[in-house]
Design a protein around this motif. Structure first.
Motif, short mmCIF file in Angstrom:
data_model
loop_
_atom_site.label_atom_id
_atom_site.label_comp_id
_atom_site.label_asym_id
_atom_site.label_seq_id
_atom_site.Cartn_x
_atom_site.Cartn_y
_atom_site.Cartn_z
N SER A 1 0.83 -1.21 0.00
CA SER A 1 0.00 0.00 0.00
C SER A 1 0.86 1.26 0.00
O SER A 1 1.62 1.50 0.94
CB SER A 1 -0.92 0.00 1.21
N ILE A 2 0.72 2.07 -1.04
CA ILE A 2 1.46 3.33 -1.10
C ILE A 2 0.98 4.27 0.00
O ILE A 2 1.79 4.97 0.63
CB ILE A 2 1.27 3.98 -2.49
N ALA A 3 -0.32 4.27 0.28
CA ALA A 3 -0.86 5.13 1.34
C ALA A 3 -0.27 4.76 2.69
O ALA A 3 0.07 5.64 3.50
CB ALA A 3 -2.38 5.02 1.36
N ALA A 4 -0.15 3.47 2.96
CA ALA A 4 0.44 3.03 4.22
C ALA A 4 1.89 3.44 4.32
O ALA A 4 2.35 3.90 5.38
CB ALA A 4 0.30 1.51 4.36
N LEU A 5 2.62 3.28 3.24
CA LEU A 5 4.05 3.65 3.24
C LEU A 5 4.24 5.14 3.48
O LEU A 5 5.21 5.55 4.14
CB LEU A 5 4.71 3.23 1.92
N GLN A 6 3.34 5.95 2.98
CA GLN A 6 3.45 7.39 3.21
C GLN A 6 3.30 7.71 4.70
O GLN A 6 4.03 8.55 5.24
CB GLN A 6 2.39 8.13 2.39
N ILE A 7 2.37 7.02 5.36
CA ILE A 7 2.20 7.21 6.80
C ILE A 7 3.42 6.69 7.55
O ILE A 7 3.92 7.33 8.48
CB ILE A 7 0.92 6.51 7.28
N ALA A 8 3.93 5.54 7.15
CA ALA A 8 5.10 4.96 7.81
C ALA A 8 6.32 5.86 7.66
O ALA A 8 7.09 6.05 8.61
CB ALA A 8 5.39 3.57 7.22
N GLN A 9 6.51 6.41 6.47
CA GLN A 9 7.65 7.30 6.24
C GLN A 9 7.53 8.58 7.07
O GLN A 9 8.53 9.09 7.58
CB GLN A 9 7.75 7.63 4.75
N GLN A 10 6.31 9.08 7.23
CA GLN A 10 6.11 10.26 8.08
C GLN A 10 6.43 9.93 9.52
O GLN A 10 7.05 10.72 10.24
CB GLN A 10 4.67 10.75 7.96
N ASN A 11 6.04 8.75 9.97
CA ASN A 11 6.37 8.33 11.33
C ASN A 11 7.87 8.22 11.52
O ASN A 11 8.40 8.60 12.57
CB ASN A 11 5.69 6.99 11.65
N ALA A 12 8.55 7.70 10.51
CA ALA A 12 10.01 7.58 10.60
C ALA A 12 10.66 8.96 10.73
O ALA A 12 11.59 9.14 11.52
CB ALA A 12 10.55 6.85 9.37
N ARG A 13 10.16 9.91 9.97
CA ARG A 13 10.71 11.27 10.07
C ARG A 13 10.40 11.88 11.44
O ARG A 13 11.28 12.52 12.05
CB ARG A 13 10.14 12.15 8.94
N ASN A 14 9.18 11.70 11.92
CA ASN A 14 8.81 12.25 13.22
C ASN A 14 9.68 11.70 14.33
O ASN A 14 10.02 12.42 15.29
CB ASN A 14 7.34 11.93 13.53
N LEU A 15 10.06 10.42 14.21
CA LEU A 15 10.86 9.76 15.24
C LEU A 15 12.36 9.87 14.97
O LEU A 15 13.16 9.31 15.71
CB LEU A 15 10.45 8.28 15.33
N LYS A 16 12.70 10.56 13.87
CA LYS A 16 14.10 10.72 13.47
C LYS A 16 14.78 9.36 13.27
O LYS A 16 15.95 9.16 13.65
CB LYS A 16 14.87 11.57 14.49
#
Length: 280
Positions: free
Chosen positions: A145-160
């Protein structure tokens, strides 16, 4: 603003369970007044503004209609991190923390950099929890899911953690390049069978069905993951998969058929068989 719209009055009159009402109202006062959750007690005479009151009533009515709290406030705590969540991803659950703990135990046994693969990452919960707790882990996380990956990538950025977690789009191992190999492979795949009554109950009604059920017997995704490890799991590497409470024997049987050793089943805090592990 009338006292009937004070924090105390709104919590007292809400039809929601008290703990749910507090979670939602805490989100409203944080958003509108930048106040912490403790203000529900220390400033319980605060009367909400018309805009804040409208937000509260919207959240309250949506929750009364069954919408998951995590989607309503847009976040969910998991292991030692907080994640952004939305209707495009599965809501992380406490029982999945067992999968993370088992992976972390295996990671501690490997010297130097450890490579981890998380198949079907969703919000990134498992991958990011592992990266957060294991500084020497490099994690690859896949999802179709591209939509899921976008959320996951945002979480990764938020958590550095975006420098140590690499996201790839595709179905299970198809997202990988060539014969990439890993020390640890983990997954919480869709394992609810088609037609299971639980799919029409509680939060599951609002979550992406593709993350919950394989639309078959609940074992097809687990089978793909277990039998696909040969090209991607290093010798002595660990595979750990979450499954339904009644699927442990079937999953361990597949692991034995695939040639794994040291096959074990692990129970969650409720005492249900929840995760099976094995070594290559």
């Amino acid at each position: 603003m009338s006292a009937e719209y004070s924090i105390r009055a709104l919590l007292g009159s809400s039809l929601l369970p008290a703990n749910e009402a507090r979670i939602l109202l805490a989100d409203v006062i944080n958003k509108h007044y930048q106040l912490p959750r403790s203000a529900l007690l220390s400033k319980d005479d605060l009367a909400l503004s018309p805009i804040a009151l409208s937000d509260w009533k919207t959240l309250e009515s949506k929750r009364l209609a069954g919408e998951p709290i995590a989607y309503l406030i847009g976040k969910k705590g998991f292991h030692e991190i907080e994640l952004t969540v939305a209707p495009g991803v599965l809501i992380p659950r406490p029982e999945t923390e067992l999968l993370v703990d088992l992976a972390l135990d295996a990671i501690k046994q490997v010297a130097g950099t450890v490579t981890v693969l998380d198949l079907g990452t969703g919000s990134g919960a498992i991958a990011l929890a592992i990266a957060h707790s294991a500084n020497h882990a490099m994690v690859t996380a896949t999802d179709q899911s591209i939509a899921a990956l976008q959320i996951a990538q945002q979480n990764a950025r938020n958590l550095k953690l975006d420098k140590r977690v690499n996201f790839k789009q595709g179905s299970w191992y198809q997202a990988l390049e060539g014969n990439d190999q890993f020390d640890v492979i983990v997954s919480n795949p869709p394992y609810i069978a088609k037609g299971d009554i639980h799919l029409g109950q509680g939060d599951l009604r609002f979550e992406p069905q593709s993350a919950l059920t394989d639309e078959l017997d609940g074992l097809s995704s687990l089978k793909v993951i277990i039998f696909g490890t040969n090209a991607h799991l290093k010798p002595e590497g660990l595979i750990a998969v979450e499954h339904g409470f009644d699927q442990g024997n079937a999953v361990m049987g597949m692991m034995a058929e695939a040639g794994f050793r040291d096959i074990q089943n692990h129970t969650d805090l409720a005492g249900h068989p929840r995760v099976s592990t094995a070594r290559k």
